[in-house]
Each structure stands twice: as structure tokens, then as C-alpha cells.
Enzyme design. Structure first.
Site, short mmCIF file in Angstrom:
data_model
loop_
_atom_site.label_atom_id
_atom_site.label_comp_id
_atom_site.label_asym_id
_atom_site.label_seq_id
_atom_site.Cartn_x
_atom_site.Cartn_y
_atom_site.Cartn_z
N ARG A 1 0.79 -1.22 0.00
CA ARG A 1 0.00 0.00 0.00
C ARG A 1 0.83 1.28 0.00
O ARG A 1 0.63 2.14 -0.84
CB ARG A 1 -0.94 0.01 1.22
N HIS B 1 -8.75 -3.39 -6.92
CA HIS B 1 -8.38 -2.65 -5.70
C HIS B 1 -9.61 -2.49 -4.80
O HIS B 1 -10.29 -1.46 -4.83
CB HIS B 1 -7.82 -1.28 -6.08
N TYR C 1 -18.17 14.16 -12.50
CA TYR C 1 -18.05 15.31 -13.40
C TYR C 1 -16.76 15.30 -14.20
O TYR C 1 -16.72 15.79 -15.33
CB TYR C 1 -18.12 16.61 -12.60
#
Length: 840
Positions: A37, A83, A127
Site C-alpha cells: 500500500r 483494488h 463530473y
């Protein structure tokens, strides 16, 4: 009733010690965070989340020549396939790959609002749109289908994902990386692509290249926001050891700007670049706050004139202000100068390692060489397989009549395949290719094309075999690829390499700034003692210090203080002495007197005392409680320290010798306590403490009442404070001394210290003042030794009071009203007003 399960009666129970299980589980968790990670892989420079984002976009076909796609679609694919973490975490990682002020070479192209250098948040993922950038598509993903890297199953084994991307450039150095794991962290700065490629090629040509030559090719980081690197000591340390502090500054010019209507042009400092990861809006707010707190002088206006073309922050200066002095204060008190703590830590063969620059480059070259070997082996296999088929097709075309005859006589396809293989000496693969060959291949043009393909495959196989068998040829190919990528994607350096701090600034400035502790200690150990010069230090109530030269006549800057400021302390010393500054947090910092700027007529007010400290000390924002020089007889004296909650401590002055600029803690404080008062004392003197309830406690300073303690001690309870009360005064007195008591509502009196009986430390004290109003409290108790004091109210009003006009009264009296206060106004402090030092 259901039968109770007896799980322990069957099977095997393994007894395990709790500490063993906790240790094993924690180590597994730590390694999971480190490897899976938080830390990047040294080969492609990516963390798993970034690698999965890029691979998912490659699988979606979001190449640079395709239209943008919604980020929500990308995030959904990454979460569903590779993931399984929070969607916001994935989107935040995606956003950073787009931001050109976060990444030196953004790996993704974005369409929409992806945030700004002002720390504005990006628009929601529904968006914004994205696709792969050219550099990531060509430099990371074009070779992924050529068996160049290993693939493993995803979290549920329903998909395959790469363990590493076949990067053709060291993106770990190009874009840098920051990550915090368990017990370790990485912070790799970004670099210029052209310089890194030059360094790689030089290492290929000369594996034993010296560090000096390598640092000439790669002189330092290249941050996306530009800026200027000050000095090369931190760079050299980071590149050779894997860890070091790099001093980074913003870029500023001094310009003449137009003033308002009817006003003259003004001098201004214009900031066009800020250090990496500095929030522009937050920095402007910090500068404005320092100006309002009078810690920054000479600034009249701050404007942000940034636009699409670039950054431009204009700081207008007041008339007769020295712009260079203001600029140095901006460097020292704000993030206009920061310290980038480089830690070159990455995952190497599944383990975290701290690497030097040479090792980082060499690890990438090793990976790239292995990748090319796998790629060329894959291409060789494909070319040999195709050549085998082409050979069969050419053999069939050379005996086309026999082939047609075999096909006519065959009962079915299997028989035809067997007959072709036996009569023409063909393999099964070649026979299948002949049976699948369309009739158009019988034309002479198609035969010519097959012959050309045969020749091309033959030369390609020879080339690939040469590359795989001769390492020098392989490295030549590697260099050719690097040069090609450099021509396409290299751009000029953005971060300037400036002079060192020592070269640029006088010594008074080199002790400042954001630097590592190691750098400060090194400077102290190498410091050369300069000839001492007499100096006068003057301290003002507003927190300024003025260093004046002893010229034998009255100083020209003596009366340069504003109306709301006045002198509270004057010291005669020399430039080689240390001024000790004690803060409310219980830390003391030394400042060399010669490092305090000499006060001139241009800046008669002096320098904010807090700015003489290190940036770390300034960042704590702890008020200065006292400032002092060690007396010549410090061995026989001690210091009394009194906190807000009534804890007291006696400390030997020998503890204040041989300090470093990092300072030391001299009293341990509770979370809600702070240091309020200090006093020099000697054994046998008497000490008087005052609480806000009007009680005064007098006791002797000796080992029985108050023993000398070490620096780490918290101190003893000096006063039994009642609820909602705090300490408001501390003074050492002789038998003929008087005390001045002033209440918050403007009542005052003087009283002889001898009226207070001697008591023991920790007692409740004697009520020495009656209040005219139950809501009144004692604001301050000071020794009446100066002709004049200043009363300071919570409305920042300063009123001077002549001490002789205050009546001398007994301890059971109220006192007289000395000041008419406005509504909601009260006195919060009483400060001695000191006259200037008389010079002969």
C-alpha cells in the site's frame, strides 16, 4: 432446545502465547502496509493503487488518441477488478496523477476541475474525465502485452493483474513519491527527465562513474512548481546516503508597481513561484496573520494576481522599507523557504530499502535490462513461430500442383493434413496453415509478399538473437530507447539551483530558515569565533529587539518606537554573548547577539524577537516569557520558574550553558499549564507570589522550602490556588522593598513587603487586598522599583502610571482608583517602563 456445540472436544487446540500472536499479527499487518500500500516499487515507481489505475485504463482502451471517459467509470473498474478499497482513496490517487503541480510528468490527462495549487478540492468523479497521458501510455504500457512482466490473480482470482508495469523510464525519480508506512516513510523528490536519462546513459557507459560526475549530470531535484534550491549540501547528502534535507525557496523579484490613484509608485516583492506542495492561499493567509500580529513589518498590502498564465503574488511595501530585509523575514517566518526532507526508500525485491541515487538508477537499469530480455525473447519466439509457418506456405506454393492433387484425392480435412505432412515433410502447424490458406495466396503478388515476409523474419530473428546473446548490443538498444523518449518528452528544468545560504546571507541570517537538525549542529561545530564588539540590546513590550552600537553618543534610533510600544529591558553586552529566550512552553533557546540585525534608521523599531529563533521554534507559536543574559556569577545563582497553575521550580543557571539552537526544555508542564514568571534568585532571599484572588505568599528561598531541581522535573506546588484562580505575580524582595498591586477594574495600592509574614511553600497565603467589587480580581503584583509602569488593558490600550502617585496602604485596604475604564475593558498586565541606557 438446540444442542449446544462443543467445539473444543474435537480437533486440535494449539496453545499460543498472547505476545507471540500479537507480534506475528502485527508484523504481517506492517508488511502488508509496507509492501502492498504505502511504498512504491523501485522498478516502475508506482504504488499498487497507481499501478492498478493505469492498468485498468489500459484495459478500458483509454489511450491518448481516444476520447476522455468519466473518472467514475475508471474508479468503478479499479474497485471491481483490482483494488477493493474506498472509492475516495482511489479517486484521490487518480487526481494526483492528473495534477501538473503535484507530478512533474503527469501520467494521466484530465478534463475538468482537478483542484489547484490553492488546495481547492477537485470536482466529484462523476463530473471529471480522464485518459492516459502520452508519456505513461508509451513509457509504461506499450510493452505490457509482450510477456515482459509477471501477472498474478486479483483479490478473488477472477482477473489477472501485473505485479509491475514494464516502465521504460525511472518514474520513481521523475515524479517522486511520498508515503508513510509502519515504522518507515519515503519522500522522493521529482527530477528532470533529460537529466535522469543523461545519468542513466552515463552509468551504462561507465558503471564505475564517480559520484561527482553523476551529480554534475543530475545536479538536483526538479519540482513541478519551480522554486529555487539553496545550496547543494542537502542534495549531496540525500543522493549519496539516501536521506537529507534540501532547502527550497520560492522565486521572488523586487519590482516597482503602480500605487492607487494620486499616489506614487511603490516597491513590491512579487512572488512568481512557491516551493513544492506549498498551498498558495494558505501561505498568503499566514503572511497576513504575521502582519496583523506585527511579527512582519513594512508590508502595506498583499494581492493575489495569479491567472491562467501563472502565479503572481504582489506584496506592497511601506515607504522607506528595505525590501531585502522583508524578503529575508518571509523566508524565515513563512513557507516561502521550506526544507524538503528527502528519504529515498522503495521496495526492492519485496523488501523496503533506503537507496542512494546511484542505487536507484542501477536498480532501474537492472529491471529494464531484464524487461528487454523478456520482450526480445517473446518477440523471438513469435518471429520463429511465424517463420516456421511462412516456410511451410512457401514450400506448398513451390509445389502447388502436388498440393492440389493431394487435396482432391483426400476424403476429408484430417486425411488431407496427414497426406500433406507425409508427402511434403511438413509439421502439423504448417499443414494447418496450408489448409487454412485462401486461394488468393496462389497469385504471384501474394507469393512475392510471402517471400518478403520470410526475408524480414529472417533478419529480425538474427537481430533478436544478436541482442539476446550480446549484452553490449542490448544496452545499445536500451540507450536508443532512452534517447528517443528524451527527445519526445524532455523539457527545460523548472527549479533553479541557487547559491548556498552561507554564500547569500550574512551570518545573522544563516542561522535561520527551515533546515535539518543535523545541518544546524554542523554549522555550530564549524562556527568561528568573531572578534567581540560592544552592543546594547533593547527589548520592547510589543516583542521587538533592537541591537545598537555603543557609539559614545545618543543613538539616532532611540526614539523610533511607535506610540503603543515602549522599552521594558535594556542590556549592555557584546556580540559574542548568547541571549537566552524562554517561552511559555518551558523551552529556552540561545541566540547569538551578533546574529541579531543591527538596528538602523531605516528600521528603528528593530526586529521581532521571535524571528531570531529557528523555524521550528517559531512554528510552536509560544509567547516569549523572558529574555536574559547569563550573569557572570551564574554558578552561585538560580532561576525561579512559576507556572499559571501555581507550580514552582528552582533551577541552577549552570543548566543554561552550552545550548544548541534547537533549545532545551527546562520545565515539564501539564497539558493545560504554561510558564508565566521567572526570577533570578540566590539562597536566603525571600520570594513573594500573588494569586488573582488577592492572596500573597512569602517564603524563604532555601533547600528546605524549595530544593534545586533538574531540567526534566515538573516542579512543586507553590500556592494553594482556589477555584478559577491563577498566579499573577512573582518577585524576590528585600526587607525595605515595596509591592505594587493593581486590580483588573483599575484599583491600585503600594504596600511594604515586610507586612507579609513569612510562611511555607504550598500555603494558602495572606489576603493582602480587599476588592471594591466582588467581580474584581488582582491583575498584577510587581516590585515597585521603577519610577513608571505601564497598564495594559484587554482592548490593547496602554496607560502610563507614575508609581509615586499610588498611595502606600496596609494589606487590609482596597486601594484607590487610578484608571477610568470603558465598558468591558479591564487591566490584564502591569509592565515596568525602562529608560534608555545612559552612555558616557
Amino acid at each position: 432446545m438446540a444442542k449446544q456445540l462443543n467445539l473444543l472436544s474435537t480437533g486440535q487446540v494449539i496453545t499460543t502465547a498472547l505476545h507471540t500472536e500479537m507480534q506475528r499479527s502485527y508484523l504481517e499487518y506492517a508488511m502488508s502496509v509496507i509492501v502492498g500500500r504505502a511504498l512504491p516499487d523501485v522498478r516502475d515507481g508506482l504504488k499498487p493503487v497507481h499501478r492498478r489505475i493505469l492498468y485498468a485504463m489500459h484495459e478500458l482502451g483509454l489511450t491518448p488518441d481516444r476520447p476522455y471517459r468519466k473518472c467514475a467509470r475508471v474508479v468503478g473498474d479499479v474497485l471491481g477488478k483490482y483494488h477493493p478499497h474506498g472509492d475516495q482513496a482511489v479517486y484521490d490517487a487518480l487526481v494526483r496523477l492528473v495534477q501538473d503541480f503535484s507530478s512533474r510528468y503527469p501520467l494521466l490527462a484530465g478534463h475538468g476541475n482537478f483542484g489547484s495549487v490553492d488546495n481547492d478540492p477537485p470536482a466529484a468523479m462523476r463530473y471529471t474525465e480522464t485518459r492516459l497521458a502520452s508519456i505513461s501510455h508509451e513509457g509504461m504500457l506499450t510493452e505490457i502485452g509482450e510477456e515482459t512482466v509477471e501477472f498474478i490473480g486479483n483479490f478473488d482470482n477472477s482477473q489477472q493483474e501485473p505485479t509491475v508495469l514494464p516502465a521504460q523510464l525511472p518514474f520513481l525519480l521523475l515524479n517522486g513519491c511520498a508515503g508513510i508506512a509502519v515504522g518507515m516513510a519515503t519522500n522522493i523528490p521529482p527530477h528532470n527527465l533529460g537529466e535522469i536519462v543523461d545519468g542513466l546513459i552515463a552509468l551504462i557507459d561507465q558503471p564505475d562513474l564517480s559520484d561527482e560526475k553523476l551529480l554534475e549530470l543530475i545536479p538536483g531535484p526538479d519540482f513541478p512548481t519551480g522554486g529555487e534550491i539553496v545550496g547543494d549540501a542537502g542534495i549531496r547528502e540525500a543522493y549519496t546516503t539516501g536521506k537529507g534535507g534540501i532547502v527550497l525557496r520560492g522565486v521572488a523579484q523586487i519590482e516597482e508597481v503602480a500605487g492607487g490613484k494620486g499616489t506614487k509608485r511603490r516597491t513590491a516583492i512579487v512572488i512568481t513561484e512557491l516551493p513544492y506542495q506549498v498551498n498558495k492561499a494558505g501561505w498568503i493567509e499566514k503572511v497576513a496573520e504575521l502582519v496583523n500580529q506585527t511579527r512582519l513589518q513594512g508590508i502595506s498590502d498583499i494581492r493575489d494576481e495569479s491567472d491562467r498564465e501563472g502565479m503572481r503574488v504582489v506584496i506592497e511595501l511601506k515607504r522607506d522599507t528595505n525590501p531585502q530585509e522583508v524578503l529575508q523575514h518571509l523566508y524565515h517566518q513563512t513557507a516561502l523557504q521550506t526544507n524538503f526532507g528527502a528519504i529515498l526508500l522503495a521496495i526492492v525485491e519485496g523488501q523496503p530499502r533506503q537507496l542512494s541515487l546511484r542505487q536507484l538508477l542501477q536498480e532501474f537499469l537492472n529491471f529494464r535490462e531484464a524487461t528487454l530480455n523478456r520482450r526480445y525473447s517473446y518477440e523471438l519466439g513469435k518471429a520463429e513461430s511465424r517463420l516456421h509457418i511462412v516456410e511451410g506456405l512457401l514450400k506448398a506454393l513451390s509445389q502447388v500442383d502436388e498440393v492440389i492433387s493431394i487435396l482432391r484425392q483426400a476424403a476429408d480435412g484430417s486425411t488431407a493434413k496427414i497426406n500433406l505432412s507425409s508427402h511434403l515433410n511438413l509439421s502439423d502447424t504448417q499443414a494447418d496453415a496450408i489448409l487454412a490458406m485462401p486461394l488468393r495466396r496462389l497469385t504471384s503478388l501474394e507469393q512475392q509478399n510471402l517471400q518478403q515476409e520470410f526475408e524480414q523474419l529472417t533478419s529480425q530473428i538474427a537481430l533478436l538473437q544478436n541482442l539476446l546473446s550480446d549484452r553490449r548490443e542490448l544496452l545499445k538498444s536500451l540507450k536508443k530507447d532512452l534517447r528517443s523518449l528524451k527527445r519526445k518528452y524532455s523539457d527545460p528544468r523548472r527549479t533553479k539551483l541557487g547559491p548556498s545560504v552561507a554564500e547569500e546571507l550574512p551570518k545573522s541570517k544563516t542561522a535561520e530558515g527551515s533546515r535539518s537538525r543535523k545541518t544546524e549542529e554542523t554549522e555550530e561545530s564549524l562556527a568561528v569565533e568573531q572578534p567581540a564588539e560592544d552592543a546594547i540590546l533593547e527589548f520592547t513590550q510589543r516583542g521587538y529587539v533592537r541591537r545598537l552600537a555603543t557609539t559614545g553618543k545618543k543613538s539616532k534610533v532611540e526614539n523610533g518606537l511607535p506610540d503603543n510600544d515602549f522599552l521594558i529591558q535594556t542590556e549592555l553586552t557584546d556580540t559574542n554573548q548568547d541571549l537566552l529566550i524562554l517561552t511559555s512552553g518551558g523551552k529556552v533557546y540561545p541566540v547569538r547577539v551578533g546574529d541579531i540585525p543591527l538596528t538602523t534608521g531605516r528600521s528603528p523599531r528593530g526586529t521581532p524577537l521571535i524571528t531570531t529563533l529557528t523555524t521550528t521554534a517559531q512554528g510552536s507559536q509560544e509567547p516569549v516569557v523572558s529574555r536574559f543574559l547569563l550573569p557572570a556569577d551564574f554558578d552561585s545563582k538560580q532561576m525561579i520558574l512559576l507556572t499559571k497553575q501555581g507550580r514552582i521550580k528552582r533551577l541552577s543557571l549552570a543548566e543554561f550553558t552550552n545550548l544548541t539552537r534547537r533549545g532545551i526544555t527546562i520545565v515539564k508542564l501539564k497539558d493545560d499549564d504554561e510558564l508565566l514568571f521567572t526570577q533570578f534568585t540566590t539562597t536566603g532571599e525571600h520570594l513573594i507570589l500573588a494569586s488573582s484572588g488577592g492572596r500573597l505568599l512569602r517564603f524563604a528561598v532555601n533547600d528546605e522550602q524549595l530544593t534545586v531541581m533538574g531540567r526534566t522535573a515538573m516542579g512543586l506546588q507553590a500556592f494553594r490556588l482556589l477555584r478559577n484562580q491563577q498566579m499573577v505575580g512573582c518577585a524576590t524582595v528585600g526587607k525595605d522593598d515595596q509591592l505594587l498591586l493593581v486590580t483588573q477594574q483599575g484599583y491600585a495600592k503600594r504596600m511594604p513587603a515586610s507586612q507579609l509574614r513569612a510562611a511555607n511553600r504550598g500555603d494558602l497565603g495572606t489576603q493582602a487586598l480587599k476588592f471594591a467589587n466582588k467581580t474584581d480580581n488582582l491583575a498584577s503584583m510587581v516590585k515597585a522599583t521603577t519610577p513608571e509602569v505601564a497598564l495594559i488593558t484587554n482592548k490593547e490600550r496602554v496607560v502610563r502610571l507614575t508609581v509615586d502617585t499610588v498611595p502606600i496602604l496596609n494589606r487590609d485596604t482596597t486601594g484607590e482608583s487610578i484608571l477610568q475604564l470603558n465598558r468591558d475593558e479591564k487591566i490584564i498586565a502591569v509592565v515596568d517602563v525602562r529608560s534608555h541606557l545612559v552612555q558616557s
